[in-house]
Motif scaffolding. Sequence first.
Motif, PDB file in Angstrom:
ATOM      1  N   LEU A   1       2.624  -7.795   7.977  1.00 39.14           N
ATOM      2  CA  LEU A   1       3.722  -7.421   7.081  1.00 39.14           C
ATOM      3  C   LEU A   1       4.847  -6.734   7.853  1.00 39.14           C
TER       4      LEU A   1
ATOM      5  N   THR B   1      11.531  -1.811  -2.393  1.00 43.89           N
ATOM      6  CA  THR B   1      10.938  -3.117  -2.709  1.00 43.89           C
ATOM      7  C   THR B   1       9.851  -3.467  -1.695  1.00 43.89           C
ATOM      8  N   VAL B   2      10.168  -3.350  -0.409  1.00 47.38           N
ATOM      9  CA  VAL B   2       9.181  -3.642   0.639  1.00 47.38           C
ATOM     10  C   VAL B   2       8.013  -2.674   0.530  1.00 47.38           C
TER      11      VAL B   2
ATOM     12  N   ALA C   1       6.881  -1.136  -2.109  1.00 41.67           N
ATOM     13  CA  ALA C   1       6.081  -1.473  -3.287  1.00 41.67           C
ATOM     14  C   ALA C   1       5.244  -2.731  -3.064  1.00 41.67           C
ATOM     15  N   VAL C   2       5.826  -3.740  -2.436  1.00 37.93           N
ATOM     16  CA  VAL C   2       5.088  -4.979  -2.157  1.00 37.93           C
ATOM     17  C   VAL C   2       3.919  -4.692  -1.224  1.00 37.93           C
ATOM     18  N   VAL C   3       4.180  -3.960  -0.159  1.00 39.85           N
ATOM     19  CA  VAL C   3       3.124  -3.634   0.809  1.00 39.85           C
ATOM     20  C   VAL C   3       2.046  -2.780   0.136  1.00 39.85           C
TER      21      VAL C   3
ATOM     22  N   GLY D   1       1.124  -2.721  -3.004  1.00 33.84           N
ATOM     23  CA  GLY D   1       0.310  -3.567  -3.878  1.00 33.84           C
ATOM     24  C   GLY D   1      -0.664  -4.445  -3.120  1.00 33.84           C
ATOM     25  N   VAL D   2      -0.180  -5.076  -2.072  1.00 37.52           N
ATOM     26  CA  VAL D   2      -1.024  -5.984  -1.287  1.00 37.52           C
ATOM     27  C   VAL D   2      -2.153  -5.217  -0.594  1.00 37.52           C
TER      28      VAL D   2
ATOM     29  N   TYR E   1       8.560  -8.374   7.648  1.00 37.04           N
ATOM     30  CA  TYR E   1       9.703  -7.690   7.034  1.00 37.04           C
ATOM     31  C   TYR E   1      10.614  -7.001   8.048  1.00 37.04           C
TER      32      TYR E   1
END
Length: 193
Positions: free
Chosen positions: A130, A5-6, A8-10, A12-13, A134
């Motif tokens: 980030l 999850t982390v 994927a978020v990173v 994308g950003v 996180y």
Amino acid sequence: MISLTVTAVVFGVVFLAELPDKTALAGLVLGTRYRASYVFAGVAAAFALHVALAVAAGSVLTLLPQQIVHAITGVLFLGGAAVLLMRKGEDEEEVRKPENQSFWKVSGAGFMLILVAEFGDLTQIMTANLAARYDDPLSVGLGAVLALWSVAGLGIVGGKALMKRVPLELITKIAALLMLGLGVWSLWEAVAG
């Protein structure tokens, strides 16, 4: 353990932030002139180093003097523009010959360009933030480096595809003008900031 999850978020950003950045242009320019795998090796190594620094240093990178970074970047872009404009008489087949493009020369050029141009860049600062948010350096580092490698790969492949349809001389002139513009803009940021 890596958090998908982390990561994927990173990813994308960082991907979205880096896509319109000067790195995509640099990859495109290098990709039109040199063997793609050599360019990618140097660029990927520089990005891996940037991500490692960002993750390790956290938010400390935001304290670096941006004026110096902008000045160095500006000079490098102006130098790159000058080199592109001064090259005469190269045809497309000559540029593509592998023997004229040693791995160390090409990957080293890609590495140095990205190393300096991206130092203290928005995505490096974002990666540091980030990582602090996180508290998961491996997941943040993996997401960031994969995003940066993806943007670089798209730029390099785009450069190769462009060269098949547009004459090298025109690509070189456009790239030189873009690099000239980025150089002037970076120097303006150094003086105005």
